[in-house]
Design a protein around this motif. Structure first.
Motif, PDB file in Angstrom:
ATOM      1  N   ALA A 219      -0.886   7.650  -1.421  1.00  0.00           N
ATOM      2  CA  ALA A 219      -0.392   7.738  -2.797  1.00  0.00           C
ATOM      3  C   ALA A 219      -1.458   8.199  -3.782  1.00  0.00           C
ATOM      4  N   ALA A 220      -2.667   8.487  -3.304  1.00  0.00           N
ATOM      5  CA  ALA A 220      -3.752   8.865  -4.213  1.00  0.00           C
ATOM      6  C   ALA A 220      -3.402  10.141  -4.965  1.00  0.00           C
TER       7      ALA A 220
ATOM      8  N   ALA B   7       7.206   4.716  -1.365  1.00  0.00           N
ATOM      9  CA  ALA B   7       7.509   3.331  -0.998  1.00  0.00           C
ATOM     10  C   ALA B   7       8.825   3.259  -0.228  1.00  0.00           C
ATOM     11  N   LYS B   8       9.833   3.965  -0.717  1.00  0.00           N
ATOM     12  CA  LYS B   8      11.128   3.968  -0.031  1.00  0.00           C
ATOM     13  C   LYS B   8      11.030   4.682   1.319  1.00  0.00           C
TER      14      LYS B   8
ATOM     15  N   HIS C 123      -5.074   2.186  -2.178  1.00  0.00           N
ATOM     16  CA  HIS C 123      -5.736   1.519  -3.299  1.00  0.00           C
ATOM     17  C   HIS C 123      -4.782   1.195  -4.432  1.00  0.00           C
ATOM     18  N   ASP C 124      -3.570   1.698  -4.359  1.00  0.00           N
ATOM     19  CA  ASP C 124      -2.569   1.333  -5.353  1.00  0.00           C
ATOM     20  C   ASP C 124      -2.008  -0.032  -4.947  1.00  0.00           C
ATOM     21  N   MET C 125      -2.534  -1.090  -5.575  1.00  0.00           N
ATOM     22  CA  MET C 125      -2.184  -2.436  -5.141  1.00  0.00           C
ATOM     23  C   MET C 125      -0.734  -2.792  -5.427  1.00  0.00           C
ATOM     24  N   ASN C 126      -0.176  -2.221  -6.468  1.00  0.00           N
ATOM     25  CA  ASN C 126       1.249  -2.471  -6.703  1.00  0.00           C
ATOM     26  C   ASN C 126       2.084  -1.924  -5.548  1.00  0.00           C
ATOM     27  N   LEU C 127       1.722  -0.745  -5.064  1.00  0.00           N
ATOM     28  CA  LEU C 127       2.428  -0.158  -3.928  1.00  0.00           C
ATOM     29  C   LEU C 127       2.197  -0.987  -2.669  1.00  0.00           C
ATOM     30  N   VAL C 128       0.956  -1.413  -2.452  1.00  0.00           N
ATOM     31  CA  VAL C 128       0.628  -2.222  -1.269  1.00  0.00           C
ATOM     32  C   VAL C 128       1.460  -3.500  -1.253  1.00  0.00           C
ATOM     33  N   MET C 129       1.467  -4.201  -2.359  1.00  0.00           N
ATOM     34  CA  MET C 129       2.180  -5.472  -2.401  1.00  0.00           C
ATOM     35  C   MET C 129       3.697  -5.281  -2.318  1.00  0.00           C
ATOM     36  N   GLN C 130       4.153  -4.099  -2.694  1.00  0.00           N
ATOM     37  CA  GLN C 130       5.582  -3.827  -2.682  1.00  0.00           C
ATOM     38  C   GLN C 130       6.098  -3.498  -1.281  1.00  0.00           C
ATOM     39  N   ILE C 131       5.320  -2.761  -0.501  1.00  0.00           N
ATOM     40  CA  ILE C 131       5.844  -2.255   0.770  1.00  0.00           C
ATOM     41  C   ILE C 131       5.386  -3.042   1.986  1.00  0.00           C
TER      42      ILE C 131
END
Length: 832
Positions: free
Chosen positions: A505-506, A517-518, A535-543
């Motif tokens: 996602a960088a 994510a989907k 490094h996108d923690m919102n994406l990490v925690m989401q998926i």
């Protein structure tokens, strides 16, 4: 339409040979055909596979002498002698390439130069076989239909061979072999990650190239009727290389156009034969200046018109069969994986399990060992200890192509597409892998039906991952977001069981991140084991189903997103540990010394910084903090003019730095101390310090060196030690001391705590505070938020290229958005 081109060429050649008025014209026409044959061979080697040979006259001589000796001494007929000559040249090509391909670029070129010289000396010295300077006489011409052989017939046969060679080149270029050559040329690492055996592919390029060149040598001997070592010197090798450069590397007609130009042009200069090399040199310079890609490429790019082809409409529910055809329920298990570099444990006894249908994210601060772990899993590094199993299949110490065939496929931190190939061709290389087929069928143009059968599948794959552009667009013309999508599609084209993603996602916009994510969740639901570094923690925690946190090569936490977000060790790794012993420097200045206004910047098509503004005052330490990939290093590079911003301004004492070259900044009072220290490893400590004062012309340099040794006593006893042999902490001290030798007004300091022990970090920050007391301004970027809060006067929080918060340490220490920027918002761990 292409058949009309070939028919037209054959007609022109046939008529030209028939109406040639005398032997002189026939020799000239025949020489063009021979040069075209060699040009095709060299174009395969240099134009398609990217390997430079300046010794192809050696293969030319092998073909000529082998054929001539078999015909004159053993009385073989032309056709059998030609077949043996071609095989001899091809085998020699493999024998030369096998050891020579251990080196690349100019070193490989020098090996081929040596090869050409050796062949020439053999021809001269082996008098009993080759006749030495006397050469070989009365070389027979081929006989057709038991008719008396004639020069016109040989020239016509040479042209038939040349046209067939051009047709074979066209077939090869669009065949999996041709695309594999271009893929390895463009990016060997990416090609290897798709399962291609780069050495085998390059060896085949040498063999085919030598075979065509040997065939040209046979016809040369037959047309001339006499050969000697003078005909196969280095001058001829250079001429051959000039043919493909002038005509156009990698173009179908390049060898023909180059041959016509370089055979006819010297004939027009018959009275100035001694100046031929000078003329060739001037012609090469003009070509590289006016049309660097060759004459044919110049016209093809301007005349080519193609209608774009777009993927069909598809949704994430329409999962391509190509993606999941190899799926099973076998887990990927990593046990006690370890590797060291220079005594530093980059990965230290890491355990990881990825179950079928899950997404496992690997996170951690800079230098934690995340990409190194990926390189270990895919065979780019060999572990010192530990094992990797896919089910019961042991992948430990396997070569990368074997690992890819077993079912592991990856992307890269920086997209690595094959830029000279189209989007579709990038995927076809991945889909074919190392199953390139028989090279002889490729030369005959077979295999197009198989390619067309996979094309529809790959279109569906591109539609599935969300690519909406032209499938025939060159990869180097894509936007950054499309490059990411195509690279993911290329990895999926190998039908993997495990998909390894390095910062997918960088650089993407939020809408694109939501789509990824989907997409990743859909792939996991289909049974693919997804392992992502992100490094996108919102994406990490989401998926993520599971998150593994690395710090200094070790797993410090492994669990669900919610467990990781609340783990104290993870917070310490990202934010650093609070130190109460640091003393913040005092400052009362309100005058900005450095001002950044609305800075927009990035790398090529990747936009990293978005409207960033900040200021640094006299004697002030300003810290920019944020997670990996936030854009901190990019910010400093733009301030230091190592990268040019797309828009915005950087002002130093109201002077626009965009007007200055980066090497001039230190003389104006601005010094960058880069990430990773970057000391001059072969020079001593004291020589590194002297280079820091390169632009100074005063008499106090030695006095300042003594002052640096007083400031950093550990360096004094190591002043005559090579900088590359210093420890990480000592190198960081040296990097700062070297920067201070320029007597800067402001220091740009990039990640000084990276890779250092906590005690050294605290000592280093204490030193930074003392520099501010001396009136030096510091702009510091670092991940260690707690330490920055302890020593900085003001801070800026950078997230995905934007300043999301600014203030004093007291204001920001109570702001929960800092933790959110590092580990994601707590709500983001809720699955969609």
């Amino acid at each position: 339409m292409r058949y009309l081109y070939w028919l037209g060429l054959i007609t022109v050649v046939f008529l030209t040979v028939l109406i040639a008025p005398n032997t002189y014209y026939l020799y000239t026409i025949g020489t063009i055909a021979i040069t075209t044959l060699v040009g095709v061979g060299l174009n395969i080697l240099t134009g398609l596979s990217g390997q430079i040979s300046i010794g192809h006259a050696g293969f030319f001589a092998i073909g000529a002498y082998t054929g001539s000796l078999l015909m004159t001494k053993l009385q073989w007929n032309f056709w059998l002698a030609t077949a043996i000559a071609i095989m001899t040249a091809a085998v020699t090509g493999i024998a030369l390439a096998a050891p020579a391909l251990r080196v690349k670029g100019p070193y490989l070129a020098m090996v081929t130069v040596a090869f050409g010289i050796i062949i020439e000396r053999i021809l001269i010295e082996w008098v009993d076989l080759t006749g030495g300077f006397g050469g070989i006489f009365n070389i027979p011409k081929p006989m057709l239909f038991n008719l008396q052989p004639a020069l016109r017939d040989v020239v016509l046969l040479a042209w038939i061979a040349a046209i067939l060679a051009l047709m074979s080149f066209a077939a090869l270029k669009s065949h999996p072999w041709g695309k594999a050559w271009q893929a390895v040329r463009d990016d060997e690492i990416a090609a290897t990650a798709l399962g291609l055996n780069a050495l085998r592919i390059r060896l085949m390029a040498f063999a085919v190239s030598a075979a065509f060149t040997g065939l040209g040598g046979v016809f040369f001997a037959s047309i001339v009727g006499f050969i000697s070592p003078d005909s196969f010197n280095s001058h001829r090798s250079i001429l051959f290389l000039l043919v493909v450069i002038l005509g156009g590397l990698g173009t179908i007609a390049g060898a023909l156009v180059g041959a016509i130009a370089l055979v006819i042009f010297p004939e027009l200069l018959g009275n100035f034969a001694e100046y031929q090399l000078l003329v060739f040199g001037i012609l090469l310079l003009l070509t590289l200046w006016l049309t660097p890609e060759g004459v044919v490429s110049f016209f093809v790019k301007r005349l080519r018109r193609s209608n774009p082809v777009y993927p069909p409409e598809m949704s994430l529910e329409d999962l391509p069969a190509l993606v999941v055809k190899n799926q099973n329920d076998l887990p990927l298990e990593v046990k006690q994986m370890a590797i060291s570099f220079g005594g530093i444990k980059a990965v230290n006894n890491v355990d990881l399990v990825a179950q079928s249908g899950t997404i496992t994210s690997v996170i951690g601060p800079n230098g934690a060992g995340k990409t190194t772990l990926l390189n270990l899993l895919t065979g780019f590094y060999r572990p010192e200890s530990g094992s990797v199993y896919l089910g019961k299949l042991n992948l430990t110490n396997q070569n990368t192509p074997d690992i890819v065939r077993a079912g592991l496929s990856r992307t890269f931190q920086t997209t690595r597409l094959f830029n000279s190939l189209s989007v579709l061709d990038n995927l076809q290389v991945a889909c074919t892998g190392d199953n390139l087929g028989n090279i002889l069928t490729a030369l005959l143009g077979r295999g197009e039906k198989q390619q067309s059968s996979t094309e529809s599948k790959l279109k569906g794959l591109l539609a599935f991952i969300g690519y909406r552009g032209d499938i025939h667009a060159p990869a180097d013309s894509l936007s950054f977001g499309d490059r990411r999508l195509v690279e993911i599609a290329r990895a999926l084209a190998t039908s993997p069981q495990v998909l390894l993603l390095d910062e997918p996602a960088a650089g993407l916009a939020q809408q694109q991140r939501d789509w990824l994510a989907k997409l990743f969740r859909r792939l996991a639901n289909a049974g693919i084991k997804v392992i992502a570094i992100e490094h996108d923690m919102n994406l990490v925690m989401q998926i993520s189903d599971r998150v593994v946190v690395l710090d200094r090569g070790q797993v410090i936490c492994s669990g669900t997103p919610a467990q990781v977000q609340s783990d104290r060790r993870v917070l310490d790794a990202y934010l650093g540990v609070q130190s109460d012993n640091l003393n913040r420097a005092s400052t009362s200045s309100t005058t900005p010394i450095l001002t950044v206004e609305n800075l927009v910047a990035g790398y090529d098509k990747l936009q990293v910084l978005q409207e960033v503004s900040l200021e640094v005052r006299q004697g002030e330490l300003v810290a920019v903090i944020g997670a990996n990939g936030a854009g901190k290093t990019t910010l400093l590079k733009n301030i230091a003019q190592l990268l040019r911003p797309q828009s915005g301004r950087v002002l130093f004492r109201d002077r626009d730095l965009r007007k200055l070259a980066p090497q001039k900044l230190s003389s104006k009072g601005i010094v960058l101390i880069p990430e990773g220290r970057q000391v001059f490893k072969e020079l001593t400590t004291i020589d590194n310090l002297r280079l820091g004062a390169f632009y100074r012309r005063d008499s106090k340099i030695e006095t300042d060196i003594d002052a640096m040794f007083d400031r950093f006593p550990a360096l004094k006893v190591l002043q005559n030690q090579q900088a590359g042999l210093l420890s990480g902490g000592e190198q960081q001290m040296l990097a700062i001391a070297r920067g201070l030798m320029a007597r800067p007004q402001i220091v740009l300091l990039d990640e000084p705590s990276l890779g250092l022990a906590p005690q050294l970090v605290a000592s280093l920050y204490e030193t930074l505070a003392s520099l501010c007391d001396e009136g030096i301004s510091i702009l510091l970027v670092d991940q260690m938020a707690q330490l920055a809060l302890s020593v900085a006067h003001r801070l800026y929080v950078l997230e995905t290229g934007k300043i999301i918060q600014a203030g004093t340490p007291e204001e920001l220490s109570r702001d929960s958005r800092i933790i959110d920027s590092y580990l994601g918002n707590l709500r983001s761990s809720e699955k969609f």
